[in-house]
Scaffold this active site. Structure first.
Site, PDB file in Angstrom:
ATOM      1  N   PRO A   1       0.842  -1.143   0.078  1.00  0.00           N
ATOM      2  CA  PRO A   1      -0.159  -0.044   0.064  1.00  0.00           C
ATOM      3  C   PRO A   1       0.805   1.091   0.035  1.00  0.00           C
ATOM      4  O   PRO A   1       1.450   1.564   1.017  1.00  0.00           O
ATOM      5  CB  PRO A   1      -0.729  -0.151   1.186  1.00  0.00           C
TER       6      PRO A   1
ATOM      7  N   ASP B   1       6.000   2.398   1.629  1.00  0.00           N
ATOM      8  CA  ASP B   1       5.197   1.239   1.722  1.00  0.00           C
ATOM      9  C   ASP B   1       4.836   1.338   3.284  1.00  0.00           C
ATOM     10  O   ASP B   1       5.353   1.119   4.101  1.00  0.00           O
ATOM     11  CB  ASP B   1       6.060  -0.162   1.890  1.00  0.00           C
ATOM     12  N   HIS B   2       3.241   1.252   3.354  1.00  0.00           N
ATOM     13  CA  HIS B   2       2.589   1.712   4.531  1.00  0.00           C
ATOM     14  C   HIS B   2       2.730   0.744   5.505  1.00  0.00           C
ATOM     15  O   HIS B   2       2.273   0.880   6.575  1.00  0.00           O
ATOM     16  CB  HIS B   2       1.165   2.235   4.207  1.00  0.00           C
ATOM     17  N   ARG B   3       2.857  -0.562   4.978  1.00  0.00           N
ATOM     18  CA  ARG B   3       2.979  -1.665   5.978  1.00  0.00           C
ATOM     19  C   ARG B   3       4.024  -1.727   6.805  1.00  0.00           C
ATOM     20  O   ARG B   3       4.211  -2.178   8.016  1.00  0.00           O
ATOM     21  CB  ARG B   3       3.162  -3.092   5.111  1.00  0.00           C
TER      22      ARG B   3
ATOM     23  N   VAL C   1       6.216   1.498   6.843  1.00  0.00           N
ATOM     24  CA  VAL C   1       6.755   3.114   7.188  1.00  0.00           C
ATOM     25  C   VAL C   1       5.224   3.841   7.647  1.00  0.00           C
ATOM     26  O   VAL C   1       4.442   3.836   6.835  1.00  0.00           O
ATOM     27  CB  VAL C   1       7.444   3.590   6.121  1.00  0.00           C
TER      28      VAL C   1
END
Length: 445
Positions: free
Chosen positions: A242, A417-419, A421
């Site tokens: 994401p 990468d929102h998983r 960061v």
């Protein structure tokens, strides 16, 4: 007994490659360390060294063969006590099945072409007749009739999949051009200077044929190994990671002034530092300041790196490659300049080693030299951070004293990468990067 020489795995992710060129021939003697062949991986052309001594008795995979699986027997080596002629007469058990895949290109070159087998079925006379109107005409949609006329397809030979057997667009598109008998297409070319469609240079997969508009002059070419890898990895990145995007405008005046002074001082040494070299350094320093962004998401674990190895996107003729500037945070500007120049040159020549483009902790992609003002970049897995750098340009700018002036400004956008960061950590990285660029003395202090 003959020694089997197998297709090597030249990188951790390599599954197959192209045997680009043999540098030896049958009957040649080789020793350990001799270069035997050039092998193309998805990113580079690499040399393959012999590990045993002997005489090349038989080459089982000819040069130019694509899609050779790792572990396939590509040659047989006769030992000292063996007769080379006996080895040459042998057929390597593992070589033939693997070789058979790339050889018959029209049908079995890759899995994409397999669906082409059922595709011709609609074009052949079916067991049931197409729907017929009261006046004896075949029932078909207007679009299907027009496409059939353009492709030279006989509607009588098709079976309609529409309501009550009506022939629709999909039925005509599924028909192989030229396989059905045309009704009135024969005299048309006599008055038409150009053919309806240019024959394809390669055998097309069913999905390719379904997308093709035969009315437009075209050519079809197979995807290179590099392009397939780019497509697979970037699709994986967008589907699995994401993305969150954070954008800042950064003033470049001080950085460019420092660059001019450095290049003047280094001119006698033949060193020239680019703006991008300085941005690589700035990103490396920012990653050390904000280690939460210098990570990789591994599913059940988070890998945290203590050094910033920055991958630099380089455009090459067949695609894109990202050679790595190792320890970007610790290198000087001149060291980074030398590294990027060397890596960029060898990247375009296809001579990078796997360890020089695989890995890295974050990436930077600069399209400013192409005049692109702003863009977003796709994360380069397994990394979690990539910076997209736009062009530096003169813009109205509020100066520190509050007055309105003109400054050289660029737009930088970070993709995270929102998983792995959080948005706040990504914002801290962008702020640190901006601080280093706008106050570049902090990178040499």
């Amino acid at each position: 007994m003959a020694i089997e020489i197998k297709m090597p795995a030249l990188s951790p992710t390599m599954e197959e490659g192209k045997l680009a060129k043999w540098l030896v021939k049958e009957g040649d003697s080789v020793s350990s360390g001799d270069i035997m062949a050039e092998i193309e991986t998805d990113k580079a052309t690499m040399e393959f060294e012999a590990v045993d001594e002997g005489t090349i008795g038989k080459i089982t995979v000819p040069e130019g063969t694509e899609g050779v699986k790792v572990g396939t027997v590509i040659a047989l080596l006769a030992e000292e006590d063996e007769d080379v002629s006996d080895v040459a007469a042998m057929s390597a058990p593992a070589a033939e099945p693997e070789k058979a895949k790339p050889e018959p290109k029209p049908e079995t070159e890759n899995s994409e072409s397999k669906p082409a087998e059922p595709a011709p079925a609609p074009a052949t006379p079916a067991a049931s007749k197409p729907a017929i109107s009261k006046d004896g005409r075949v029932i078909a949609s207007p679009l299907a009739k027009r496409l059939a006329a353009e492709k030279g397809v006989d509607l009588d030979s098709l079976t309609g999949s529409g309501p009550n057997g009506r022939i629709i667009k999909a039925d005509v598109e599924a028909a192989q051009p030229g396989t059905a008998k045309p009704k009135a297409a024969a005299p048309a070319p006599a008055n038409d200077a150009a053919p309806v469609a240019k024959p394809a240079s390669v055998e097309m997969a069913a999905e390719t044929r379904a997308l093709l508009d035969e009315r437009i002059p075209h050519s079809v070419e197979k995807l290179s190994g590099m392009r397939k890898t780019i497509a697979r990895r970037l699709t994986q990145s967008m589907q699995e990671a994401p993305h969150i995007y954070l954008t800042v405008d950064i003033r470049l005046d001080k950085l460019m002034a420092m660059r001019a002074e450095l290049n003047a001082a280094l001119e006698k040494q033949g060193v020239k530092i680019s703006v991008n070299d300085m941005l690589v350094k700035a990103l490396g320093k920012a990653l050390i300041d904000v280690p939460e962004c210098n990570v990789s998401f591994a599913g059940a674990e988070l890998i945290k790196y203590e050094r910033a190895d920055v991958s630099v996107a380089v455009s090459i003729p067949n695609g894109l490659i990202t050679p790595i500037v190792q320890d970007a945070n610790g290198k000087t500007f001149s060291q980074i300049a030398a590294a990027t120049k060397d890596l960029g040159k060898r990247a375009k020549e296809g001579k990078l080693k796997p360890e020089e483009y695989q890995g890295g902790t974050a990436s930077i992609s600069n399209m400013g030299m192409m005049g692109i003002k702003h863009f977003t970049a796709v994360i380069n897995p397994p990394q979690a951070t990539i910076l997209a750098i736009g062009a530096g340009e003169k813009r109205p700018w509020v100066m520190p004293d509050g007055s309105l002036g003109v400054a050289t400004v660029m737009t930088a956008t970070g993709s995270f990468d929102h998983r792995a960061v959080d948005g706040a950590d990504g914002a801290r990285l962008m702020a640190a990067f901006k601080e280093y660029v706008e106050s570049p003395l902090g990178m040499v202090a």
